[in-house]
Design an enzyme around this catalytic site. Sequence first.
Site, PDB file in Angstrom:
ATOM      1  N   LYS A 196       0.820  -1.218   0.000  1.00  0.00           N
ATOM      2  CA  LYS A 196       0.000   0.000   0.000  1.00  0.00           C
ATOM      3  C   LYS A 196       0.852   1.265   0.000  1.00  0.00           C
ATOM      4  O   LYS A 196       0.577   2.208  -0.746  1.00  0.00           O
ATOM      5  CB  LYS A 196      -0.937  -0.001   1.218  1.00  0.00           C
ATOM      6  CG  LYS A 196      -1.949  -1.128   1.243  1.00  0.00           C
ATOM      7  CD  LYS A 196      -2.942  -0.976   2.381  1.00  0.00           C
ATOM      8  CE  LYS A 196      -2.294  -0.997   3.745  1.00  0.00           C
ATOM      9  NZ  LYS A 196      -1.695  -2.311   4.077  1.00  0.00           N
TER      10      LYS A 196
ATOM     11  N   ARG B 272     -10.245  -0.749   8.585  1.00  0.00           N
ATOM     12  CA  ARG B 272      -9.784  -2.133   8.659  1.00  0.00           C
ATOM     13  C   ARG B 272     -10.814  -3.059   9.297  1.00  0.00           C
ATOM     14  O   ARG B 272     -10.527  -4.238   9.499  1.00  0.00           O
ATOM     15  CB  ARG B 272      -8.474  -2.214   9.446  1.00  0.00           C
ATOM     16  CG  ARG B 272      -7.320  -1.511   8.744  1.00  0.00           C
ATOM     17  CD  ARG B 272      -6.025  -1.725   9.481  1.00  0.00           C
ATOM     18  NE  ARG B 272      -4.912  -1.071   8.793  1.00  0.00           N
ATOM     19  CZ  ARG B 272      -3.660  -1.120   9.206  1.00  0.00           C
ATOM     20  NH1 ARG B 272      -3.360  -1.793  10.315  1.00  0.00           N
ATOM     21  NH2 ARG B 272      -2.704  -0.502   8.535  1.00  0.00           N
TER      22      ARG B 272
ATOM     23  N   ARG C 256      11.658  -6.043   6.613  1.00  0.00           N
ATOM     24  CA  ARG C 256      11.503  -4.599   6.401  1.00  0.00           C
ATOM     25  C   ARG C 256      12.337  -3.799   7.410  1.00  0.00           C
ATOM     26  O   ARG C 256      12.373  -4.099   8.592  1.00  0.00           O
ATOM     27  CB  ARG C 256      10.016  -4.241   6.539  1.00  0.00           C
ATOM     28  CG  ARG C 256       9.645  -2.846   6.136  1.00  0.00           C
ATOM     29  CD  ARG C 256       8.153  -2.737   5.886  1.00  0.00           C
ATOM     30  NE  ARG C 256       7.329  -3.198   7.005  1.00  0.00           N
ATOM     31  CZ  ARG C 256       5.997  -3.301   6.949  1.00  0.00           C
ATOM     32  NH1 ARG C 256       5.357  -2.979   5.828  1.00  0.00           N
ATOM     33  NH2 ARG C 256       5.322  -3.731   7.984  1.00  0.00           N
TER      34      ARG C 256
ATOM     35  N   ARG D 193      10.669  -1.960  12.929  1.00  0.00           N
ATOM     36  CA  ARG D 193       9.511  -1.609  13.729  1.00  0.00           C
ATOM     37  C   ARG D 193       9.235  -2.700  14.764  1.00  0.00           C
ATOM     38  O   ARG D 193       9.461  -3.882  14.511  1.00  0.00           O
ATOM     39  CB  ARG D 193       8.278  -1.427  12.835  1.00  0.00           C
ATOM     40  CG  ARG D 193       8.164  -0.043  12.242  1.00  0.00           C
ATOM     41  CD  ARG D 193       7.085   0.083  11.201  1.00  0.00           C
ATOM     42  NE  ARG D 193       5.872  -0.670  11.480  1.00  0.00           N
ATOM     43  CZ  ARG D 193       4.816  -0.693  10.662  1.00  0.00           C
ATOM     44  NH1 ARG D 193       4.864  -0.013   9.520  1.00  0.00           N
ATOM     45  NH2 ARG D 193       3.745  -1.390  10.948  1.00  0.00           N
TER      46      ARG D 193
ATOM     47  N   ARG E  40      -1.141 -10.023  12.961  1.00  0.00           N
ATOM     48  CA  ARG E  40      -1.743  -8.947  12.165  1.00  0.00           C
ATOM     49  C   ARG E  40      -2.482  -9.510  10.956  1.00  0.00           C
ATOM     50  O   ARG E  40      -3.556  -9.021  10.584  1.00  0.00           O
ATOM     51  CB  ARG E  40      -0.662  -7.952  11.724  1.00  0.00           C
ATOM     52  CG  ARG E  40      -0.118  -7.111  12.864  1.00  0.00           C
ATOM     53  CD  ARG E  40       1.231  -6.518  12.539  1.00  0.00           C
ATOM     54  NE  ARG E  40       1.150  -5.480  11.523  1.00  0.00           N
ATOM     55  CZ  ARG E  40       2.221  -4.990  10.906  1.00  0.00           C
ATOM     56  NH1 ARG E  40       3.424  -5.474  11.172  1.00  0.00           N
ATOM     57  NH2 ARG E  40       2.078  -4.044  10.006  1.00  0.00           N
TER      58      ARG E  40
END
Length: 248
Positions: free
Chosen positions: A56, A132, A167, A195, A206
């Site tokens: 996204k 969401r 990431r 993160r 998630r």
Amino acid sequence: MSAAAFTVSASQFTGAKQRRALNARAVTASSSRRAVVAVAAGPKKIVIAGAPASGKGTQCELIVDKYGLEHISAGDLLRAAVAAGTDLGVRAKEFMDRGDLVPDEVVVGMVVEALDTDKAKSAGWLLDGYPRSASQADAITKEGIIPDSVILLDVPDDILVERVVGRRMDPETGKIYHLKFNPPPADVAARCTQRSDDTEEKAMNRLKVHHSNVEAVVGKYEGKINEIDGNRSKADVFADICGVIDEM
């Protein structure tokens, strides 16, 4: 980091595969859900949705560059609140660190305020990763936030986990890298951070949360869903997104 770190057992994602099969209802011959939406002349209002690491953020940058929309990321709003140590940020961090959805009352006000700007009203807006859940969709609808089109990026779960775990972010520039697919330059790598919710365990949670809510969100925007295969090059994905926006 070894490839084994990214391995996800088939049993963990059996339910996800079943959900993707459900997503195939009303599928066209090109294996994607598309809705050609007639929109009155004026600013475009678009939601882009998808699981964590579905691409996204990358696609939003390309969309904003081409169409000039106001980009609103609920995740960025929350992370800014966490970094600033606001009351809402402290509350949100507890949920974010577990990979759970942040309660509606914490997020909706932030989103409404971010969209109540001259640019968003005149240039149109791109709402990134929100809503969401069905309750979030209902909450923003009550505030008059109604998209013309919803772009849904579809990526297999094992690929998503691999993307998340590798990431890394440069804290000085905010640029996102990936240890395998887009390694940071040598002079940047040492300062890159991960993160707190970009671990395999939290990524899987998630995804579980995402899959339990995505169909409910889709149901709130029936007739506006454009499902796009996100497991391709960013250029190919963007070309399909442009086709959707240009047809609006």
